[in-house]
Design an enzyme around this catalytic site. Structure first.
Site, PDB file in Angstrom:
ATOM      1  CG  HIS A  31       0.219   0.195   2.448  1.00 32.39           C
ATOM      2  ND1 HIS A  31      -0.008   1.612   3.181  1.00 32.39           N
ATOM      3  CD2 HIS A  31      -0.084  -0.592   3.521  1.00 32.39           C
ATOM      4  CE1 HIS A  31       0.975   1.792   4.252  1.00 32.39           C
ATOM      5  NE2 HIS A  31       0.903  -0.065   4.527  1.00 32.39           N
ATOM      6  CB  CYS A  32       1.501   4.356  -2.058  1.00 34.83           C
ATOM      7  SG  CYS A  32       0.001   4.808  -2.574  1.00 34.83           S
ATOM      8  CB  ALA A  33      -0.448   7.846   1.217  1.00 34.94           C
ATOM      9  CB  THR A  34      -4.443   7.388  -1.060  1.00 33.43           C
ATOM     10  OG1 THR A  34      -3.774   6.526  -1.952  1.00 33.43           O
ATOM     11  CG2 THR A  34      -4.719   8.573   0.057  1.00 33.43           C
ATOM     12  NE  ARG A  35      -2.913   6.089  -5.874  1.00 36.65           N
ATOM     13  CZ  ARG A  35      -3.106   6.847  -7.217  1.00 36.65           C
ATOM     14  NH1 ARG A  35      -1.987   5.629  -7.211  1.00 36.65           N
ATOM     15  NH2 ARG A  35      -3.028   8.260  -7.284  1.00 36.65           N
TER      16      ARG A  35
END
Length: 664
Positions: A31-35
């Site tokens: 995951h990244c910051a939002t996804r």
């Protein structure tokens, strides 16, 4: 995380696993910051539309060969961990996930993706050149333009501008290729300058035998001093070699002499390889392909015509189609008729039909329209590079559809005995060159209409088989053409998201009443979030927002707040303002892929901030050199109920300037 929340996340995770094709279809999770990002064995097994309806999901798309599911800051961390636990798979770093995605591709897919990446970088220039060339062609055929000094001057300048861009296209390709494969872009520019040096004979003139070519002998090998105008494949190959050499010498040369010696060795070795091996191999390959295609048209009847017009645009991809000019000249001298010109013309218009076929399948995608429409316009004037590199090659099935449509057009050219009385222009302007014998003009129009329709039909039908919801064309790898509509999360549903405060935390913060002023968090150009080159942000999937194109690599607190979430990759920070509004500061587009490189954080989770406090620093120029958009976005991920954002006008701002107000 309490039992109720975990139970809800487990249900979400189970739904995602099922709709993604099952546990055995999931190769990696990160995951990244939002996804939430998944690498799947087979993307076709994923039911993307159903995933869009899963609880708390705000959008879904496939980009970079990853299935990306938007949850929002904070929430995505917990969902990712629960999902990874449920399938007994460790959550991966984004770098490892990208490596996994690349390994999933076969060699051909990796090659096509790399080629697409190279040309997307320079697509604006190619589009500009194509449209200018078409405009120049039209103006050049108008008598009143030629007779008016001002109009003639304007036409001449347009012609110079368009010719210059295409003339230096190999330089652009070398630059973009070196950048794509990890070298310093300036080394690509250096090699491009060498390829097009004025000390070398012009490649087009050499192909037509109108210039004397000097031959050197190095180590017993003949080296012809001919430039590489139109040498796209050569530029690609030398770009890859230069990038690898640049990386190698940067690592091996001692630091004390690296600045001088590393670029010297890279340039010297690359230049020798260019003239001794890469250039001759590329030219020999082009000459062999051309000879075979011409032989087929002369000896295999309708089949030969179909094959030539079917694959002729693949030669354009190599950039070596200029050799056809010499062949066309010889045909006109020997027979007075040029049958290659209409074959190439129907091949071109068929690729335009394929662009329209792709557009018809993606009519709701604004970004597809943005690239497809100007690409098709350029096709009408005989320029296919924007269509080929911006759409058809990138999405594969339009290229195949265009080639099949070209083959159909080639058969019509054979059956109608269509030929030209000159060469140099095609498609709409090319009708002026058509041999009028035997209803030549009518046959020219008929062949092009059929080729256009066939290209459209084949591309449209093939799209039903090959449509994998890929990223839309003219942008970077993270474009989100299939992002769904935003889903508003009610207050009671915001489970342990970025905005949730733990009991007893941050109670010292005063809670002022609305309106709450938001200040510029960086110095630069203040723009609306709609103009950011990432559809997740620009379509407000995560919420409304603003952005600043920064002049320097520093990000400051836009208001008094608490840092509630800090990404390990250092490019994104979640804030909770005094009034209770949840904000997400996100620096750059896809900079998560840097893994924290070039970023320095100055805050920790739970830290109280005053407006104007330094949050993070980043190396603006280094990130640009890596090919990333550095736009800094501020997203209002969790505004208070019944509030809205009032933005200031777009302008140049300094840190602390008022840019927005959150008010009732």
């Amino acid at each position: 995380m309490d039992a109720q929340k975990r139970q809800r996340y487990e249900k979400i995770a189970a739904e995602i696993v099922r709709l993604a094709g099952g546990r055995d279809n999931i190769l990696g999770v990160a995951h990244c910051a939002t996804r939430l990002r998944l690498v799947l064995e087979d993307n076709d097994r994923a039911d993307i539309k159903s995933i869009e309806e899963v609880d708390l999901v705000k959008g879904v798309f496939v980009a970079g060969d990853q299935l990306q599911i938007i949850f929002g800051a904070g929430l995505v961390n917990d969902v990712c961990q629960v999902l990874a636990d449920s399938i007994h798979m460790d959550s991966m770093s984004l770098g490892d996930l990208k490596t996994k995605a690349n390994k999933r591709m076969n060699p051909l897919q990796r090659a096509v993706k790399a080629l697409s990446d190279v040309f997307i970088e320079i697509m604006p220039g190619i589009l500009a050149a194509a449209l200018l060339t078409g405009l120049s062609s039209v103006l050049g055929n108008l008598d009143f333009v030629q007779s008016n000094d001002t109009l003639y001057g304007i036409s001449t300048l347009i012609n110079i501008a368009s010719g210059a861009i295409f003339g230096f296209l190999p330089l652009c390709v070398a630059y973009s290729t070196v950048k794509r494969f990890g070298g310093r872009p300036i080394m690509g520019i250096v090699m491009g300058c060498i390829m097009l040096s004025g000390s070398l004979a012009d490649a087009y003139a050499a192909a037509q035998g109108t210039v004397e070519v000097t031959t050197l002998h190095i180590f017993g090998l003949p080296v012809q001093l001919v430039g590489f105008q139109g040498g796209i494949i050569v530029a690609l190959l030398i770009g890859i070699v230069t990038a690898k050499l640049d990386i190698f010498f940067e690592k091996k040369v001692p630091e004390v002499i690296r600045l001088l010696v590393s670029p010297l060795l890279t340039t010297l070795v690359s230049a020798f390889l260019l003239f001794l091996f890469i250039g001759p191999i590329g030219r020999a390959l082009a000459s062999g392909i051309t000879a075979v295609l011409v032989w087929m048209t002369q000896n295999l009847g309708a089949f030969g015509y179909a094959v030539f017009s079917g694959v002729q645009q693949l030669i354009v991809i190599t950039g070596l189609h200029h050799v056809f000019g010499a062949i066309e000249s010889q045909l006109l001298v020997d027979t007075g008729r040029n049958f290659l010109n209409p074959l190439m013309s129907v091949a071109i218009i068929a690729q335009g039909g394929a662009v329209l076929g792709y557009l018809a399948r993606n009519m709701k995608d604004a970004r597809a329209k943005e690239l497809c429409i100007p690409s098709f316009v350029s096709v009408l004037f005989g320029i296919t590079e924007p269509a080929l590199f911006g759409v058809n090659l990138r999405y594969r099935y339009p290229l195949i559809g265009g080639c099949l449509g070209g083959a159909v057009g080639g058969v019509i050219v054979y059956l109608t005995n269509l030929a030209a009385l000159g060469f140099g222009t095609t498609v709409v302007p090319g009708i002026a060159l058509a041999d009028p014998a035997n209803n030549g003009y009518l046959n020219y129009i008929l062949a092009h209409v059929i080729a256009l329709g066939a290209g459209f039909l084949f591309a449209f039908l093939l799209g039903t088989v090959f449509d994998r919801r890929k990223e839309t064309a003219g942008i970077t790898e993270e474009s989100t053409g299939n992002a769904s509509r935003p889903i508003q999360i009610e207050e009671e549903d915001s489970i342990e998201t970025i905005g949730e405060q733990k009991e007893g935390e941050n109670q010292s913060l005063e809670q002022p009443s609305l309106p709450e002023e938001i200040a510029a968090f960086a110095s630069g150009e203040f723009i609306g979030i709609e103009k950011v080159n990432d559809q997740t942000f620009s379509e407000k999937v995560l919420g409304d927002g603003v952005a600043i194109v920064p002049r320097e690599g520093k990000i400051f607190a836009p208001a008094d707040a608490v840092a509630e979430m800090v990404m390990d990759t250092k490019h994104a920070v979640g804030l909770r303002t005094k009034a209770g509004n949840g904000l997400l500061l996100h620096v750059g587009i896809d900079t998560v892929n840097l893994g924290g490189k070039y970023f320095t954080l100055h805050v920790t989770e739970g830290q109280e901030l005053k407006k104007g406090d330094l949050i993070l620093e980043f190396d603006l120029e280094k990130i640009k050199e890596e090919g990333y958009d550095t736009s800094a976005c501020l997203i209002f991920t969790e505004p208070l109920d019944d509030t809205h954002v009032e933005r200031e006008k777009e302008r140049s701002v300094a840190v602390g300037d008022k840019i927005a107000v959150i008010t009732k």
